[in-house]
Design a protein around this motif. Structure first.
Motif, PDB file in Angstrom:
ATOM      1  N   VAL A 569     152.965  88.925 143.870  1.00  0.00           N
ATOM      2  CA  VAL A 569     154.404  88.678 144.028  1.00  0.00           C
ATOM      3  C   VAL A 569     154.706  87.190 144.220  1.00  0.00           C
ATOM      4  N   VAL A 570     153.962  86.528 145.080  1.00  0.00           N
ATOM      5  CA  VAL A 570     154.306  85.148 145.426  1.00  0.00           C
ATOM      6  C   VAL A 570     153.635  84.141 144.489  1.00  0.00           C
ATOM      7  N   SER A 571     152.315  84.268 144.331  1.00  0.00           N
ATOM      8  CA  SER A 571     151.567  83.210 143.633  1.00  0.00           C
ATOM      9  C   SER A 571     151.409  83.445 142.141  1.00  0.00           C
ATOM     10  N   GLY A 572     151.707  84.652 141.669  1.00  0.00           N
ATOM     11  CA  GLY A 572     151.532  84.942 140.252  1.00  0.00           C
ATOM     12  C   GLY A 572     150.080  84.944 139.826  1.00  0.00           C
ATOM     13  N   GLU A 573     149.186  85.340 140.728  1.00  0.00           N
ATOM     14  CA  GLU A 573     147.766  85.450 140.349  1.00  0.00           C
ATOM     15  C   GLU A 573     147.552  86.783 139.651  1.00  0.00           C
ATOM     16  N   PRO A 574     146.860  86.802 138.535  1.00  0.00           N
ATOM     17  CA  PRO A 574     146.623  88.091 137.873  1.00  0.00           C
ATOM     18  C   PRO A 574     145.711  88.958 138.732  1.00  0.00           C
ATOM     19  N   ASP A 575     146.149  90.178 139.022  1.00  0.00           N
ATOM     20  CA  ASP A 575     145.331  91.033 139.885  1.00  0.00           C
ATOM     21  C   ASP A 575     145.239  92.473 139.395  1.00  0.00           C
ATOM     22  N   GLY A 576     145.697  92.731 138.172  1.00  0.00           N
ATOM     23  CA  GLY A 576     145.592  94.095 137.671  1.00  0.00           C
ATOM     24  C   GLY A 576     146.241  94.227 136.316  1.00  0.00           C
ATOM     25  N   ALA A 577     146.355  95.471 135.864  1.00  0.00           N
ATOM     26  CA  ALA A 577     146.969  95.730 134.567  1.00  0.00           C
ATOM     27  C   ALA A 577     147.867  96.960 134.687  1.00  0.00           C
ATOM     28  N   VAL A 578     148.902  96.987 133.858  1.00  0.00           N
ATOM     29  CA  VAL A 578     149.813  98.136 133.829  1.00  0.00           C
ATOM     30  C   VAL A 578     149.627  98.859 132.505  1.00  0.00           C
ATOM     31  N   LEU A 579     149.484 100.170 132.574  1.00  0.00           N
ATOM     32  CA  LEU A 579     149.497 100.974 131.347  1.00  0.00           C
ATOM     33  C   LEU A 579     150.945 101.140 130.933  1.00  0.00           C
ATOM     34  N   MET A 580     151.296 100.605 129.769  1.00  0.00           N
ATOM     35  CA  MET A 580     152.676 100.697 129.301  1.00  0.00           C
ATOM     36  C   MET A 580     152.830 101.954 128.446  1.00  0.00           C
ATOM     37  N   PRO A 581     153.728 102.855 128.845  1.00  0.00           N
ATOM     38  CA  PRO A 581     153.865 104.114 128.106  1.00  0.00           C
ATOM     39  C   PRO A 581     154.297 103.906 126.659  1.00  0.00           C
ATOM     40  N   SER A 582     153.883 104.813 125.823  1.00  0.00           N
ATOM     41  CA  SER A 582     154.207 104.735 124.399  1.00  0.00           C
ATOM     42  C   SER A 582     155.504 105.502 124.113  1.00  0.00           C
ATOM     43  N   PRO A 583     156.019 105.403 122.881  1.00  0.00           N
ATOM     44  CA  PRO A 583     157.287 106.079 122.568  1.00  0.00           C
ATOM     45  C   PRO A 583     157.201 107.597 122.741  1.00  0.00           C
ATOM     46  N   THR A 584     158.289 108.169 123.196  1.00  0.00           N
ATOM     47  CA  THR A 584     158.374 109.619 123.345  1.00  0.00           C
ATOM     48  C   THR A 584     159.841 110.028 123.447  1.00  0.00           C
ATOM     49  N   LEU A 585     160.101 111.282 123.119  1.00  0.00           N
ATOM     50  CA  LEU A 585     161.477 111.790 123.196  1.00  0.00           C
ATOM     51  C   LEU A 585     161.864 112.255 124.603  1.00  0.00           C
ATOM     52  N   TRP A 586     160.859 112.373 125.492  1.00  0.00           N
ATOM     53  CA  TRP A 586     161.136 112.991 126.796  1.00  0.00           C
ATOM     54  C   TRP A 586     162.234 112.294 127.600  1.00  0.00           C
TER      55      TRP A 586
END
Lengths: 840, 147
Positions: A569-586
């Motif tokens: 949050v503060v320093s912008g150090e990379p500390d992980g990854a987010v799985l970005m959902p793919s397209p869907t109609l739901w």
């Protein structure tokens, strides 16, 4: 061979970000640029519609005692004009702009919850359709965009107000959702190295605005529900005969309404903070002070609402508290103005179209700000209240503070959006028409207001001598409309037939100008690293400490699914990854369900609402199933061995979603509790007809909810901070056992709440106390149901995943919401049982 | 700069602690101002309304004292957050200069930059919000409570 192996990963990575073709692709797209563009296009179309409504009003007012419009039609027009501009254009457009731009500005591949973003857009669209469908049924809302009770209540308004309430509530649900999306994006998905002191002003602003929306917009949703309950089942929240109070509506509405002004102005100001430095070729002067100013404005905006209520008869000291706040906020606004002027002074200004709109903004907004200080004074406000002076003031602030910046921003980022150039000449023509037209329209309104012309009245008498100034305003309105028409045609022509634009036509300073124009679907095939406040002008060196690990993990990676880095949050150090959902109609299904419920309520064909509920629940369940399928299908081991997708606590993006949902629930119930307390202290007798007093059941509910919160919390800790893929003996059983305990305890709590709700002989129409109890218990039931649903997802996740980490995270999210359920219950209990005993 | 201070600037745990403190300092004065306004209004308006609707005397003198004491406490809190911010900013600048003179670059200079920014932000926010709280605190001295 070498070249093939070099190209294939790029193509494979790029393909994971492609949308499906055709209609299915259109409805299933969730990527931020698709959704952001839809928000902006929809909102702009509604802006044009709202503008046409205002032209009709100006035609009516062009001369005294005109009969171009009937009084009722005029009421409908000003109601729909205000509602459209405030709820369906301004906020959604800015949220769309933020949806589109923020990931590009902060170096992310998408917003953190893309499907939720799509869900919000569909809610907004369906809300707008419901509101405007009132024209089809000739039931157009006519109680003003503020919908004051009792005018909007069951006694004086027909079904038209229900269209307003349902349409608006859907749009506001979307606004709150977008705020969560934007806030989490800014806090957790910035580019590596983009510490808080390097964040673009637009990102700072949208963070402040998202906080403001979450705190301020929920009270409006609550108020709309209370009014709808008064109208449909006869509760007494606003009925003075039964302990209600119409001023409660004004408080709740303006707790939302005043911050909303800043929700519109602050992003406008942020756009200017981007346009002026680029077109003056000088970094923004006093960046820290601008951040301070916008944070101060956002916070202080939450404490100004009473200055819309100066004339309702509040005590002097109450008025003076809010006058003090209204005066204090001017300092913050002034800081920003001086920063822009200093940047212009120190730079080498280019008078491009965006710059012209930016200068137009400064002139207009400062004028609006000055009249704002005037109406912040009680004595002055009581003289001009409900006159055209106020109309002039808020149009100077809103058009000056929001529309001019939006037009500046559209011209500034147009090539980024479309990859095309627009006609500069047409741009300048549109600016001058809009600028001159605006001031010709609204400056005379200061005079008509001071000369005593009331607003919201369909005509005026010839003897008042206001014909000339009103005619001037009408002519100005049409000049302004001509400017908007030229601007629109210029953009349409450019979009379809414009010349290709270079990647960065302005030599911009912020990160979005480093990306292609328009940006590819994934935004950043290689994630940028940031080492300065102006990454467009001062890129990070290749040997930056974050460059190599980020390149290894994210350059054209991953190939099988969508992902983006997480940073601290503060320093912008990379500390992980987010799985970005793919397209869907739901994400489209649940909003349709909500709209069906609204239609059922509007038509009073209540069985249809069960179908709506079914659709909404199936939509949410399918959405959750699809999410877990992606977590089950993909290899989510930490990227490059160091950026985990499944980390504990705030290092997982779901933690932020669960916490946000918890905050929303607590604010909603706190607003209800505040409403009940407000009614109580203003009622002569409270309660009437006896208290709902069932201590045994209330204690049992508390214990059951605590058990659910503790069980899920304990269960989530059983998996510990394990490596991805780890399966520890006994953990699966512990997860399932604790989840089942939570389900049973939660179901018991729900049953008990429902028993008190339905079995306690509570007549919500009898008195405002009973109305409050009935509504609080209903809300608590809904919150508990949501918590049960969350735990159900955790159970489903446990059954679907072999590894321990993901189910542990799901249980953790569930425990956060159970904790919120405990908090909402304690608030409910205190309001039902404690306040009536404690307060005289 | 003392070697201990230099060590603190480079020790990740100490840096995290300072960052957390700076973040709290940033948030404290806005929170104090919001509390000042909401509580001043809520306590005064709700108590006076309750008394009026129950046809009983409002505890005006007690309310006056509560409003004054509450706002002074919040004012002190907001001022303290500014002092903490200012001290952290100075500390951070000194650490950055030392790191640069020791040949440090990149991230060693990055984090003190954030700290300095947050410290300055906290200090300026404190000034603005203290001014806001003073404006609110002055009201019971001018207007009669529950009049």
């Amino acid at each position: 061979m070498t070249s093939t192996s070099h190209i294939e990963p790029k193509e494979a990575h790029s393909q994971t970000w492609d949308n499906a073709p055709g209609a299915r692709g259109f409805f299933s797209a969730v990527q931020h640029k698709n959704v952001g563009m839809r928000y902006m296009v929809t909102a702009f179309l509604l802006f044009l519609v709202g503008g046409v409504l205002s032209l009709l009003m100006r035609l009516q007012l062009a001369q005294s005692e005109n009969d171009f419009l009937e009084p009722d039609t005029y009421n409908e027009l000003f109601t729909m004009h205000g509602t459209t501009m405030m709820f369906l254009f301004a906020v959604p457009f800015l949220e769309g702009l933020a949806s589109y731009l923020l990931p590009l500005m902060i170096g992310s591949r998408d917003l953190p919850f893309p499907r939720y973003n799509a869900f919000n857009y569909w809610c907004y669209l369906l809300g707008g359709i419901i509101l405007y469908s009132s024209y089809i049924f000739a039931m157009v809302p006519d109680a003003g965009w503020f919908a004051y009770v009792p005018l909007s209540g069951p006694e004086f308004s027909d079904k038209a107000m229900d269209f307003w309430l349902f349409g608006l509530t859907l749009a506001e649900i979307a606004a709150v959702g977008a705020a969560i999306e934007i806030g989490v994006a800014v806090l957790r998905t910035r580019a590596p190295g983009m510490s808080l002191n390097r964040m673009p002003i637009f990102a700072w602003t949208m963070l402040a605005v998202s906080f403001t929306i979450i705190v301020a917009f929920i009270p409006l949703i609550v108020a709309s529900v209370l009014l709808e309950l008064d109208r449909t089942i006869g509760t007494a929240f606003f009925d003075t005969q039964s302990g209600g109070n119409p001023l409660l509506w004004q408080h709740l509405f303006w707790i939302f309404g005043h911050p909303e002004v800043y929700v519109m102005f602050l992003p406008g100001a942020a756009i200017i903070s981007h346009v002026i430095p680029v077109h003056a070729r000088h970094p923004l002067v006093a960046y820290p002070l601008v951040v301070v100013a916008l944070a101060t404005t956002a916070v202080m905006s939450l404490g100004l609402w009473v200055h819309h209520m100066y004339s309702v008869g509040l005590p002097s000291i109450t008025l003076s508290f809010f006058t003090a706040s209204s005066m204090a906020i001017t300092l913050a606004s002034g800081l920003q103005v001086f920063a822009w002027l200093a940047t212009l002074w120190l730079g080498r200004a280019r008078f491009t179209v965006p710059m012209m709109f930016a200068i137009g903004f400064i002139v207009t907004f400062v004028a609006g700000g000055i009249t704002g200080v005037m109406v912040a004074s009680v004595a002055f406000d009581q003289q001009v209240h409900d006159t055209y002076f106020v109309v002039a003031h808020f149009h100077y602030v809103l058009i000056g503070g929001m529309l001019f910046p939006v037009f500046a921003g559209l011209h500034h980022w147009w090539s980024k959006f479309t990859g095309k150039l627009y006609s500069t000449i047409a741009g300048h023509v549109s600016f001058w028409l809009i600028f001159v037209g605006f001031h010709t329209t609204f400056f005379p309104m200061h005079l008509t207001g001071l000369w005593g012309m009331p607003r919201r009245v369909y005509t005026y008498e010839r003897e008042l001598g206001l014909d000339f100034v009103n005619l001037l305003s009408t002519i100005g309105a049409f000049v302004l409309a001509a400017g908007v028409l030229v601007l629109t045609l210029n953009f349409v022509r450019s979009w379809f037939w414009g010349r290709p634009a270079p990647q960065d036509p302005w030599h911009g300073d912020s990160l979005e100008w480093v990306a292609d124009s328009p940006a590819p679907s994934e935004n950043w095939p290689a994630i940028p690293v940031v080492a300065s406040r102006t990454p467009g002008w001062n890129p990070a060196p290749d040997d930056h400490p974050y460059a190599e690990p980020v390149r290894e993990a994210f350059e054209h990676q991953p190939k099988e699914f969508r992902a983006s880095p997480m940073t601290t949050v503060v320093s912008g150090e990379p500390d992980g990854a987010v799985l970005m959902p793919s397209p869907t109609l739901w994400p489209l299904v649940s909003p349709v369900g909500l709209a069906v419920i609204a239609v059922a309520m509007l038509t009073q064909w209540y069985p249809l609402s069960f179908l709506g509920i079914l659709i909404a629940v199936v939509g949410l369940a399918g959405w959750a199933w699809r999410n877990e399928s992606e977590f089950a299908r993909n290899d989510l081991s930490p990227l490059a061995g160091r950026f985990p997708f499944e980390a504990r606590g705030s290092r997982s993006i779901g933690w932020w979603a669960a916490s946000s949902a918890a905050i929303v629930a607590v604010i909603a119930v706190a607003t209800l509790a505040f409403s009940a307390l407000y009614l109580q202290v203003n009622a002569a007798v409270w309660p009437v007809g006896g208290m709902v007093d069932n201590t045994l059941a209330f204690v049992a509910v508390t214990i059951a909810l605590l058990v659910a919160a503790v069980a899920t919390g304990w269960g989530s800790r059983r998996s510990g901070d394990v490596e991805w893929g780890t399966v520890t003996p006994g953990v699966r059983t512990a997860h399932l056992t604790t989840a089942v305990i939570a389900l049973v305890a939660g179901a018991a709590a729900l049953l008990l709440v429902c028993l008190v709700w339905f079995g306690g002989d509570i007549d919500p129409s009898e008195h405002a106390y009973q109305s409050s109890v009935w509504t609080l218990l209903a809300t608590q039931s809904l919150v508990t149901l949501a918590a049960l649903f969350g735990t159900g997802i955790a159970v489903m996740g446990r059954l679907r995943h072999r590894r321990d980490s993901r189910p542990g995270m799901l249980l953790r999210y569930s425990s956060i919401f159970w904790a919120a359920t405990v908090a909402t219950w304690l608030l409910t209990w205190a309001t039902i049982d404690l306040f009536p005993r404690l307060v005289i | 700069m003392a070697s201990g201070e230099r060590g603190a600037a480079r020790d990740p745990r100490a840096r995290r602690k300072h960052l957390a403190l700076a973040a709290i300092a940033v948030l404290a004065s806005p929170a104090a101002w919001l509390a000042s306004l909401w509580l001043s209004w809520g306590v005064q308006d709700f108590t006076c309304s309750a008394a009026a609707s129950a046809d009983s005397d409002a505890p005006a003198a007690g309310l006056f004292v509560i409003l004054l004491v509450m706002n002074i406490v919040l004012l002190v809190l907001a001022a303290l957050s500014g002092v903490v911010g200012w001290v952290l900013a100075r500390h951070s600048r000194a650490a950055t200069q030392q790191a640069e003179s020791d040949g440090g670059n990149g991230e060693s200079a990055n984090r003190p930059g954030v700290l300095s920014f947050l410290g300055v932000t906290a200090a300026v926010l404190s000034l603005l919000f203290c001014y806001g709280i003073i404006l609110i605190t002055a009201n019971p001295l001018v207007f009669e409570v529950c009049s």
